[in-house]
Design a protein around this motif. Structure first.
Motif, short mmCIF file in Angstrom:
data_model
loop_
_atom_site.label_atom_id
_atom_site.label_comp_id
_atom_site.label_asym_id
_atom_site.label_seq_id
_atom_site.Cartn_x
_atom_site.Cartn_y
_atom_site.Cartn_z
N VAL A 93 -31.20 -48.97 -30.33
CA VAL A 93 -32.59 -48.72 -29.95
C VAL A 93 -32.66 -47.85 -28.70
N ALA A 94 -31.72 -48.02 -27.78
CA ALA A 94 -31.71 -47.20 -26.56
C ALA A 94 -31.52 -45.73 -26.89
N GLU A 95 -30.68 -45.43 -27.86
CA GLU A 95 -30.47 -44.03 -28.25
C GLU A 95 -31.76 -43.44 -28.80
N GLN A 96 -32.53 -44.24 -29.52
CA GLN A 96 -33.80 -43.76 -30.08
C GLN A 96 -34.82 -43.48 -28.98
N VAL A 97 -35.02 -44.43 -28.07
CA VAL A 97 -36.03 -44.22 -27.04
C VAL A 97 -35.58 -43.19 -26.01
N HIS A 98 -34.27 -43.09 -25.81
CA HIS A 98 -33.73 -42.07 -24.90
C HIS A 98 -34.02 -40.68 -25.46
N ALA A 99 -33.85 -40.50 -26.75
CA ALA A 99 -34.16 -39.21 -27.38
C ALA A 99 -35.64 -38.88 -27.22
N LEU A 100 -36.50 -39.88 -27.39
CA LEU A 100 -37.94 -39.65 -27.21
C LEU A 100 -38.25 -39.28 -25.77
N ALA A 101 -37.65 -39.98 -24.81
CA ALA A 101 -37.89 -39.68 -23.40
C ALA A 101 -37.45 -38.27 -23.05
N ARG A 102 -36.29 -37.85 -23.55
CA ARG A 102 -35.80 -36.49 -23.28
C ARG A 102 -36.71 -35.44 -23.92
N TRP A 103 -37.22 -35.73 -25.11
CA TRP A 103 -38.14 -34.81 -25.77
C TRP A 103 -39.42 -34.68 -24.93
N VAL A 104 -39.94 -35.81 -24.45
CA VAL A 104 -41.15 -35.78 -23.62
C VAL A 104 -40.90 -34.95 -22.37
N GLU A 105 -39.75 -35.15 -21.72
CA GLU A 105 -39.41 -34.34 -20.54
C GLU A 105 -39.44 -32.85 -20.86
N SER A 106 -38.92 -32.49 -22.01
CA SER A 106 -38.84 -31.07 -22.37
C SER A 106 -40.22 -30.49 -22.69
N GLN A 107 -41.17 -31.34 -22.99
CA GLN A 107 -42.50 -30.87 -23.39
C GLN A 107 -43.54 -30.94 -22.27
N VAL A 108 -43.14 -31.33 -21.07
CA VAL A 108 -44.10 -31.47 -19.96
C VAL A 108 -44.92 -30.20 -19.76
N PRO A 109 -44.33 -29.01 -19.66
CA PRO A 109 -45.16 -27.81 -19.45
C PRO A 109 -46.18 -27.59 -20.58
N THR A 110 -45.77 -27.81 -21.81
CA THR A 110 -46.67 -27.63 -22.96
C THR A 110 -47.83 -28.62 -22.89
N VAL A 111 -47.52 -29.86 -22.58
CA VAL A 111 -48.56 -30.89 -22.51
C VAL A 111 -49.49 -30.64 -21.33
N GLN A 112 -48.92 -30.28 -20.19
CA GLN A 112 -49.77 -30.00 -19.02
C GLN A 112 -50.71 -28.82 -19.29
N SER A 113 -50.22 -27.84 -19.99
CA SER A 113 -51.07 -26.69 -20.36
C SER A 113 -52.20 -27.14 -21.29
N ALA A 114 -51.87 -27.96 -22.27
CA ALA A 114 -52.90 -28.48 -23.18
C ALA A 114 -53.92 -29.32 -22.42
N GLN A 115 -53.46 -30.12 -21.46
CA GLN A 115 -54.37 -30.94 -20.67
C GLN A 115 -55.31 -30.06 -19.84
N SER A 116 -54.77 -29.03 -19.27
CA SER A 116 -55.60 -28.10 -18.45
C SER A 116 -56.67 -27.44 -19.32
#
Length: 123
Positions: A93-116
């Motif tokens: 389960v840790a490998e699954q949530v770790h992959a999700l967390a790393r994906w979220v980290e990689s998408q911060v600029p995209t998400v922040q742009s969408a939020q703006s």
């Protein structure tokens, strides 16, 4: 005789919902990801997972231990030493949530742009 239903996270009474809540909570994701690296003592883990209170870390570890994801190894020494590590199911389960967390980290600029853009379009 009642028929056992297969787990279905969309059913309100499905026990998988509680498990899902445990492994996807803010602190559990970070704890599980940290324990992928190595075992930690409580105080080390608290320092590693920035911002978590002692109470929340204790509750998170207890829930993950109860679900069989974390192993608590209390050594009978003075002062007491308790180490936390992942079980084999915990590693899965840790490998699954770790992959999700790393994906979220990689998408911060995209998400922040969408939020703006969203915020700018609101009156």
């Amino acid at each position: 005789m009642s028929e056992l239903l297969a787990p279905d996270v969309n059913r309100t009474d499905c026990p998988s919902r509680a498990i899902l809540e445990h492994v996807t909570s803010r602190w559990a994701v970070l704890v599980l990801a940290a324990l992928l690296e190595r075992s930690y003592r409580f105080s080390e883990l608290r320092r590693h997972v920035g911002g978590v209170s002692e109470k929340m870390l204790a509750q998170t570890l207890q829930a993950l231990e109860r679900d069989g994801f974390v192993h608590r190894d209390a050594k009978p020494v003075i002062p007491p030493r308790v180490d936390y590590s992942l079980t084999s199911t915990g590693r899965d389960v840790a490998e699954q949530v770790h992959a999700l967390a790393r994906w979220v980290e990689s998408q911060v600029p995209t998400v922040q742009s969408a939020q703006s853009r969203y915020d700018a379009a609101r009156p």
